[in-house]
Design a protein around this motif. Structure first.
Motif, PDB file in Angstrom:
ATOM      1  N   LYS B 138       0.845  -1.200   0.000  1.00  0.00           N
ATOM      2  CA  LYS B 138       0.000   0.000   0.000  1.00  0.00           C
ATOM      3  C   LYS B 138       0.880   1.249   0.000  1.00  0.00           C
ATOM      4  O   LYS B 138       0.666   2.165  -0.798  1.00  0.00           O
ATOM      5  N   GLU B 142       1.083   3.913  -3.128  1.00  0.00           N
ATOM      6  CA  GLU B 142       0.751   5.325  -2.886  1.00  0.00           C
ATOM      7  C   GLU B 142       1.808   6.234  -3.504  1.00  0.00           C
ATOM      8  O   GLU B 142       1.508   7.330  -3.973  1.00  0.00           O
ATOM      9  N   ARG B 143       3.044   5.740  -3.507  1.00  0.00           N
ATOM     10  CA  ARG B 143       4.133   6.530  -4.091  1.00  0.00           C
ATOM     11  C   ARG B 143       4.245   6.319  -5.602  1.00  0.00           C
ATOM     12  O   ARG B 143       4.602   7.233  -6.338  1.00  0.00           O
ATOM     13  N   VAL B 160      -4.177   0.750  -5.547  1.00  0.00           N
ATOM     14  CA  VAL B 160      -3.988   1.190  -4.163  1.00  0.00           C
ATOM     15  C   VAL B 160      -5.286   1.038  -3.379  1.00  0.00           C
ATOM     16  O   VAL B 160      -5.266   0.753  -2.174  1.00  0.00           O
ATOM     17  N   LYS B 161      -6.423   1.144  -4.055  1.00  0.00           N
ATOM     18  CA  LYS B 161      -7.710   0.944  -3.368  1.00  0.00           C
ATOM     19  C   LYS B 161      -7.878  -0.525  -2.976  1.00  0.00           C
ATOM     20  O   LYS B 161      -8.339  -0.841  -1.883  1.00  0.00           O
ATOM     21  N   THR B 164      -5.418  -1.248  -0.152  1.00  0.00           N
ATOM     22  CA  THR B 164      -5.863  -0.651   1.107  1.00  0.00           C
ATOM     23  C   THR B 164      -6.842  -1.589   1.805  1.00  0.00           C
ATOM     24  O   THR B 164      -6.780  -1.793   3.020  1.00  0.00           O
TER      25      THR B 164
END
Lengths: 94, 281
Positions: B138, B142-143, B160-161, B164
């Motif tokens: 995650k 994000e990066r 990423v969703k 998460t």
């Protein structure tokens, strides 16, 4: 494992503006996991935008043996439907 | 236990003197995108191998609901792997697509981290692995949303969703099992201890990772190591578990040095397309 878990009833809102509908149930150890199990079981094909879970034990249901007293009396009361009444000609916006 | 010890700098120095400069496992460098292909293989193989591991639970999970949770995660991961590996195949330009890369490479050519290939063990060990990996993935994705490689940026933004959710689910299970019964507490503690030695590899900045970060395609893994450890330690504490002791780190997956477990996993995963080439669904 799951036989030790309580049962939760699952309600899904299929899109904004519609009410939540009962879709089934899941086993889960607590409410947070129940929401996740409901998500993974009932919304994996884009069925929903919101979820409720309710402990099945919190649902108080009518007794099937009372069905006659509970529901039969409504059977012959068609005048409770608005369609029972004739609308006079010339009445609009109703 | 993994079958291979970590490759130490002195081992590498020794290998440099060997014929071929010890490059039996080095990435091909004869095309301009070699580094990027290597990087995409890392991203894709992480997702692919963990997906295969999770799918081993199908039909065996503790409950039908958990079965679906694990299969859903596996499907998310296979989707990520498909994008990354197809992209790697295109850039490589050897006519290989994602399927060819997934099913027709051998152990030494896989670039996943060692953590994802570790056996499922019991449910606690599986969830400990998932928690340690998804928390990292995650933060990585994000990066990578800002990656200069458009495909990596796009996949990261979508994935990423998914990740998460994986992270949250795994975290909740770590807490529940850790803060559960004596039995579940012990199993989660064992699961964390098993997987803990594979965490340092997640933050290893070697030549490929460094080059990719410098070119704005990848990211500096060390930059979020502290955030990661803070997050993980917080959850372990909340779960009333003991912080695992740092062990000798096991490194090498990014260079194709894997534990014995990966070969067995590949046998199962690759059997059908290798036995019946060109078979379609």
């Amino acid at each position: 494992m799951s036989k030790d878990w309580p049962l939760w009833e699952v309600f899904v809102r299929s899109k904004g503006g519609l009410s939540h509908r009962h879709v089934g149930s899941v086993h889960a150890p607590d409410a947070e996991i129940a929401v996740r199990h409901a998500r993974d079981t009932y919304t994996r094909r884009m069925e929903g935008v919101s979820l409720w879970v309710v402990p099945s034990s919190s649902i108080h249901a009518s007794d099937p043996s009372d069905d006659a007293a509970m529901f039969d009396p409504a059977a012959d009361k068609v005048y409770r439907h608005p369609t029972f009444y004739n609308i006079p000609d010339g009445i609009t916006h109703i | 236990m993994p079958s291979l010890p970590p490759i130490r700098p002195e081992d590498e120095a020794c290998a440099e003197k060997a014929p071929g400069a010890g490059t039996f496992d080095a990435p091909p460098v004869d095309h301009p995108n070699a580094m990027l292909v290597e990087y995409l293989l890392r991203l894709g193989d992480d997702s692919l191998i963990l997906s295969q591991r999770l799918s081993e639970w199908t039909g065996h999970a503790p409950s039908v609901e958990v079965d679906l949770s694990l299969a859903n995660m596996a499907l998310d991961l296979i989707g990520q792997a498909t994008h990354f590996l197809n992209h790697a195949g295109e850039l490589e330009g050897q006519g290989r697509d994602g399927d060819a890369l997934a099913f027709h490479r051998d152990v030494l050519d896989f670039r996943n981290c060692m953590l994802v290939e570790q056996p499922n063990g019991d449910f606690a060990q599986t969830m400990a692995r998932q928690f340690l990996f998804s928390t990292w993935q995650k933060m990585l994705f994000e990066r990578l949303i800002d990656s200069r490689d458009e495909l990596i940026a796009a996949v990261a933004a979508k994935a990423v969703k998914e990740v998460t959710y994986h992270q949250e689910l795994a975290e909740e299970w770590v807490i529940r099992l850790g803060d559960g019964t004596e039995e579940s507490h012990g199993r989660m503690q064992d699961g964390l201890e098993w997987n803990w030695r594979f965490v340092p590899e997640l933050f290893e900045m070697d030549r490929v990772a460094g080059e990719m970060a410098a070119r704005g395609i990848g990211t500096d893994l060390q930059a979020f190591r502290e955030d990661y450890l803070t997050k993980v330690r917080g959850v372990i504490e909340q779960a009333t578990l003991a912080q695992p002791k740092d062990q000798r780190p096991i490194l090498g997956g990014r260079r194709g040095h894997h534990s014995e477990h990966l070969g067995h996993l590949l046998c199962t995963m690759q059997f059908l397309p290798r036995t019946y080439p060109g078979a379609v669904w």
